[in-house]
Design a protein around this motif. Structure first.
Motif, PDB file in Angstrom:
ATOM      1  N   PHE A   1       4.369  -2.619  -5.166  1.00 34.75           N
ATOM      2  CA  PHE A   1       4.926  -1.559  -4.336  1.00 34.75           C
ATOM      3  C   PHE A   1       3.913  -1.277  -3.250  1.00 34.75           C
ATOM      4  CE2 PHE A   1       7.236  -1.103  -8.223  1.00 34.75           C
ATOM      5  CZ  PHE A   1       8.513  -0.749  -7.812  1.00 34.75           C
ATOM      6  N   GLY A   2       4.397  -1.033  -2.054  1.00 29.40           N
ATOM      7  CA  GLY A   2       3.491  -0.781  -0.942  1.00 29.40           C
ATOM      8  C   GLY A   2       3.746   0.551  -0.274  1.00 29.40           C
ATOM      9  N   MET A   3       2.665   1.181   0.121  1.00 31.64           N
ATOM     10  CA  MET A   3       2.692   2.399   0.918  1.00 31.64           C
ATOM     11  C   MET A   3       1.682   2.159   2.036  1.00 31.64           C
ATOM     12  SD  MET A   3       2.584   6.370  -0.334  1.00 31.64           S
ATOM     13  CE  MET A   3       1.271   6.124  -1.513  1.00 31.64           C
ATOM     14  N   GLN A   4       2.208   1.695   3.178  1.00 33.29           N
ATOM     15  CA  GLN A   4       1.350   1.214   4.250  1.00 33.29           C
ATOM     16  C   GLN A   4       1.169   2.258   5.343  1.00 33.29           C
ATOM     17  OE1 GLN A   4      -0.135  -1.568   3.691  1.00 33.29           O
ATOM     18  NE2 GLN A   4       1.136  -2.166   1.965  1.00 33.29           N
ATOM     19  N   PRO A   5      -0.013   2.250   5.966  1.00 32.02           N
ATOM     20  CA  PRO A   5      -0.220   3.136   7.107  1.00 32.02           C
ATOM     21  C   PRO A   5       0.659   2.692   8.285  1.00 32.02           C
ATOM     22  CG  PRO A   5      -2.071   1.627   6.853  1.00 32.02           C
ATOM     23  CD  PRO A   5      -1.165   1.406   5.682  1.00 32.02           C
ATOM     24  N   THR A   6       0.966   3.633   9.154  1.00 31.58           N
ATOM     25  CA  THR A   6       1.708   3.343  10.380  1.00 31.58           C
ATOM     26  C   THR A   6       0.894   3.864  11.563  1.00 31.58           C
ATOM     27  OG1 THR A   6       2.906   5.454  10.446  1.00 31.58           O
ATOM     28  CG2 THR A   6       3.900   3.651   9.137  1.00 31.58           C
ATOM     29  N   LYS A   7       1.426   3.728  12.757  1.00 27.60           N
ATOM     30  CA  LYS A   7       0.745   4.251  13.949  1.00 27.60           C
ATOM     31  C   LYS A   7       0.619   5.769  13.887  1.00 27.60           C
ATOM     32  CE  LYS A   7       2.295   0.522  16.905  1.00 27.60           C
ATOM     33  NZ  LYS A   7       3.159   0.129  18.011  1.00 27.60           N
ATOM     34  N   ASP A   8       1.543   6.414  13.190  1.00 30.52           N
ATOM     35  CA  ASP A   8       1.516   7.860  13.024  1.00 30.52           C
ATOM     36  C   ASP A   8       0.799   8.177  11.707  1.00 30.52           C
ATOM     37  OD1 ASP A   8       1.956  10.539  12.529  1.00 30.52           O
ATOM     38  OD2 ASP A   8       4.126  10.436  12.763  1.00 30.52           O
ATOM     39  N   PRO A   9      -0.340   8.851  11.735  1.00 26.58           N
ATOM     40  CA  PRO A   9      -1.081   9.108  10.499  1.00 26.58           C
ATOM     41  C   PRO A   9      -0.349   9.997   9.496  1.00 26.58           C
ATOM     42  CG  PRO A   9      -2.150  10.168  12.371  1.00 26.58           C
ATOM     43  CD  PRO A   9      -1.034   9.347  12.918  1.00 26.58           C
ATOM     44  N   ALA A  10       0.744  10.639   9.915  1.00 23.04           N
ATOM     45  CA  ALA A  10       1.523  11.492   9.008  1.00 23.04           C
ATOM     46  C   ALA A  10       2.737  10.766   8.438  1.00 23.04           C
ATOM     47  CB  ALA A  10       1.967  12.760   9.734  1.00 23.04           C
ATOM     48  N   THR A  11       2.817   9.457   8.670  1.00 22.72           N
ATOM     49  CA  THR A  11       3.952   8.649   8.217  1.00 22.72           C
ATOM     50  C   THR A  11       3.444   7.413   7.486  1.00 22.72           C
ATOM     51  OG1 THR A  11       5.274   9.348  10.127  1.00 22.72           O
ATOM     52  CG2 THR A  11       6.009   7.371   8.971  1.00 22.72           C
TER      53      THR A  11
END
Length: 179
Positions: free
Chosen positions: A75-85
């Motif tokens: 399972f992945g929970m990856q960072p995005t360009k938005d630090p709150a997402t």
């Protein structure tokens, strides 16, 4: 992190064989690359990228999923360009399909994102024709956000129907928990 039936933990440099086994099944890779991932790519690209995310974002990344029998996928929970997402995803061995693991793990990551990590949004995407993953997203509480099209030099069958994004914001998630 643990759920009722799953243990989620970090991959290590010794987990190459697990990822090779997972990515060698053409059905597992059907909506991703359409073909198995080579051992060389897992050793030289995939696993190093997984480990690099841990170093840069200690709470995020791709987490090895195990049940009482052993490795079932990730399972992945990856960072995005938005630090709150964060961007959620999963990949499970075919033997684990149909057991509710995809929904169970995704729900756990959503809860972790909002309660422990302070995220404001979680998003996930898949090919529009990947109905099983879309159903997991809906069962997990994510809501359809948009249909979009990307250009691929070597598109998979079904690419012409686009990609879909599902999303959930903290306020909606909290309201659902109170209901």
């Amino acid at each position: 992190m643990e759920t009722e039936r799953l243990r989620l933990g970090r991959f290590t440099a010794e987990d190459v064989d697990l990822l090779v086994e997972l990515d060698s099944d053409p059905e597992v890779m059907r909506f991703l690359t359409g073909q198995p991932t080579s051992r060389a790519e897992i050793e030289g690209v995939v696993l190093p990228e997984i480990l690099a995310v841990y170093a840069e974002h200690p709470e995020l990344g791709t987490f090895k999923a195990e049940d009482e029998t052993g490795f079932v996928g990730w399972f992945g929970m990856q960072p995005t360009k938005d630090p709150a997402t964060v961007d959620l995803g999963y990949r499970l061995k075919r033997t684990a399909w149909g057991n509710g693991y995809a929904t169970e793990g995704t729900v756990a990551l959503i809860e972790e994102a909002f309660t422990e990590l302070g995220m404001e949004w979680v998003v996930a995407d898949t090919m529009a024709v990947n109905h099983r993953s879309r159903a997991v997203m809906r069962r997990s509480g994510l809501r359809f956000a948009r249909l979009y099209h990307e250009y691929f030099e070597d598109p998979l069958p079904g690419t012409e129907f686009g990609e879909v994004e599902y999303a959930l914001d903290r306020q909606t998630w909290e309201a659902g928990r109170r209901a």
